[in-house]
Design a protein around this motif. Structure first.
Motif, PDB file in Angstrom:
ATOM      1  N   LEU A 267      40.738  38.930  -7.544  1.00 56.21           N
ATOM      2  CA  LEU A 267      40.686  38.078  -8.740  1.00 56.21           C
ATOM      3  C   LEU A 267      39.563  37.047  -8.668  1.00 56.21           C
ATOM      4  N   LEU A 268      38.815  37.025  -7.579  1.00 55.34           N
ATOM      5  CA  LEU A 268      37.792  36.002  -7.377  1.00 55.34           C
ATOM      6  C   LEU A 268      36.819  35.874  -8.554  1.00 55.34           C
ATOM      7  N   PRO A 269      36.226  36.959  -9.077  1.00 60.36           N
ATOM      8  CA  PRO A 269      35.302  36.801 -10.218  1.00 60.36           C
ATOM      9  C   PRO A 269      35.973  36.168 -11.440  1.00 60.36           C
TER      10      PRO A 269
ATOM     11  N   ILE B 272      38.590  34.119 -11.411  1.00 62.49           N
ATOM     12  CA  ILE B 272      38.854  32.722 -11.092  1.00 62.49           C
ATOM     13  C   ILE B 272      37.588  31.884 -11.297  1.00 62.49           C
ATOM     14  N   VAL B 273      36.487  32.375 -10.788  1.00 69.19           N
ATOM     15  CA  VAL B 273      35.216  31.646 -10.900  1.00 69.19           C
ATOM     16  C   VAL B 273      34.811  31.479 -12.355  1.00 69.19           C
ATOM     17  N   GLU B 274      35.051  32.500 -13.164  1.00 72.14           N
ATOM     18  CA  GLU B 274      34.616  32.485 -14.571  1.00 72.14           C
ATOM     19  C   GLU B 274      35.484  31.594 -15.446  1.00 72.14           C
ATOM     20  N   THR B 275      36.785  31.499 -15.152  1.00 67.23           N
ATOM     21  CA  THR B 275      37.704  30.907 -16.121  1.00 67.23           C
ATOM     22  C   THR B 275      38.264  29.537 -15.752  1.00 67.23           C
TER      23      THR B 275
ATOM     24  N   PHE C 236      47.880  29.310  -5.873  1.00 65.73           N
ATOM     25  CA  PHE C 236      47.425  30.190  -4.799  1.00 65.73           C
ATOM     26  C   PHE C 236      47.505  29.449  -3.468  1.00 65.73           C
ATOM     27  N   PHE C 237      47.837  30.191  -2.432  1.00 67.21           N
ATOM     28  CA  PHE C 237      47.921  29.646  -1.080  1.00 67.21           C
ATOM     29  C   PHE C 237      47.047  30.475  -0.135  1.00 67.21           C
TER      30      PHE C 237
ATOM     31  N   CYS D  21      38.963  23.289  -5.144  1.00 65.28           N
ATOM     32  CA  CYS D  21      39.464  24.667  -5.191  1.00 65.28           C
ATOM     33  C   CYS D  21      38.477  25.589  -5.902  1.00 65.28           C
ATOM     34  N   CYS D  22      37.871  25.090  -6.968  1.00 63.09           N
ATOM     35  CA  CYS D  22      36.860  25.873  -7.682  1.00 63.09           C
ATOM     36  C   CYS D  22      35.666  26.187  -6.784  1.00 63.09           C
ATOM     37  N   GLU D  23      35.394  25.292  -5.851  1.00 67.49           N
ATOM     38  CA  GLU D  23      34.243  25.467  -4.973  1.00 67.49           C
ATOM     39  C   GLU D  23      34.531  26.416  -3.819  1.00 67.49           C
ATOM     40  N   ASN D  24      35.800  26.712  -3.546  1.00 65.06           N
ATOM     41  CA  ASN D  24      36.139  27.590  -2.431  1.00 65.06           C
ATOM     42  C   ASN D  24      37.399  28.404  -2.727  1.00 65.06           C
ATOM     43  N   PRO D  25      37.411  29.172  -3.829  1.00 59.41           N
ATOM     44  CA  PRO D  25      38.636  29.901  -4.189  1.00 59.41           C
ATOM     45  C   PRO D  25      39.014  30.989  -3.191  1.00 59.41           C
TER      46      PRO D  25
END
Length: 249
Positions: A107-109, A111-114, A138-139, A95-99
């Motif tokens: 919210l993508l930035p 999600i990637v940061e945290t 998330f879905f 999931c971290c690799e393809n949020p």
């Protein structure tokens, strides 16, 4: 405009707090932008934090067995299952690799940061010792989210949402109104003196608790029904305008 209004209200003697579904670790940017804010009601009310003292004032976590029950119930769904434990948020590595696949939108930035990756969520939960304040899922789309919501309703939890494709899971006794009430008690502030500004389903209990409930211009209908006052949208400085009107700052 919001930064200036918050600073002015604080200088006026008001205690301004963030009341959010996010964990404390996700608030860094907001707290840096508004240094007069000391307190945060996090994880939809399951955690109340004194950011200056780095101290948790109140906690109402999910039992681990209940988290495992929800995860097992929804394991067949394509989802980004996130566990808010302590001040961190854990989700599976794929999931971290393809949020973006999971509809995180703007919210993508964040999600990637945290997010902290784990290889297998079931195995991670089996060994977890830190209390879980909240589960966020998330879905890929709202249709999948709604089907998962229905599937999760058999579990003894509270379900809500704040984004088009997410599902938020807490204890039934954990909500922003409950968290806000504990913060107010800590500060010696009466309910009648509390103003809450919100826009979505996870804000409803907070709006019901506050002596003055303010709905954003972009608020969902359920939030608007609970409002004593309305302000502009989030894209048009609605929070700033509400603060300036209420406190004449």
């Amino acid at each position: 405009a919001t930064r200036e209004a918050v600073a002015a209200a604080s200088a006026h003697g008001c205690e301004v707090a963030l009341c959010t579904g996010r964990s404390f670790s996700e608030l860094r940017e907001a707290l840096e932008a508004m240094p007069s804010i000391r307190y945060a009601v996090c994880c939809n009310g399951a955690s109340v934090v004194d950011g200056v003292g780095r101290m948790q004032l109140y906690s109402n976590p999910l039992p681990l067995a209940l988290v495992q029950q929800v995860h097992g119930r929804l394991s067949s769904f394509d989802m980004q299952f996130e566990v808010f434990a302590g001040t961190r948020v854990y989700t599976e590595r794929h999931c971290c690799e393809n949020p973006a696949h999971y509809g995180v939108g703007p919210l993508l930035p964040l999600i990637v940061e945290t997010r902290i990756p784990v290889d297998d969520m079931a195995a991670f939960l089996a060994g977890l010792t830190t209390p879980v304040d909240k589960v966020n899922i998330f879905f890929p789309d709202a249709v999948t989210r709604d089907a998962a919501w229905k599937a999760a309703e058999v579990c003894p939890v509270s379900l809500t949402t704040s984004e088009p494709t997410n599902l938020e899971v807490n204890l039934p006794s954990a909500d922003k109104g409950d968290g806000l009430s504990h913060l107010a008690a800590h500060l010696g502030i009466r309910r009648e003196e509390v103003v809450a500004i919100g826009d979505n389903l996870n804000d409803l209990k907070m709006l019901e608790y506050a002596g003055m409930a303010v709905a954003m211009g972009n608020a969902v209908e359920e939030a608007r029904k609970r409002a004593d006052m309305f302000t502009d949208t989030n894209d048009n400085d609605g929070v700033a305008k509400a603060i300036c009107k209420l406190w004449n700052v």
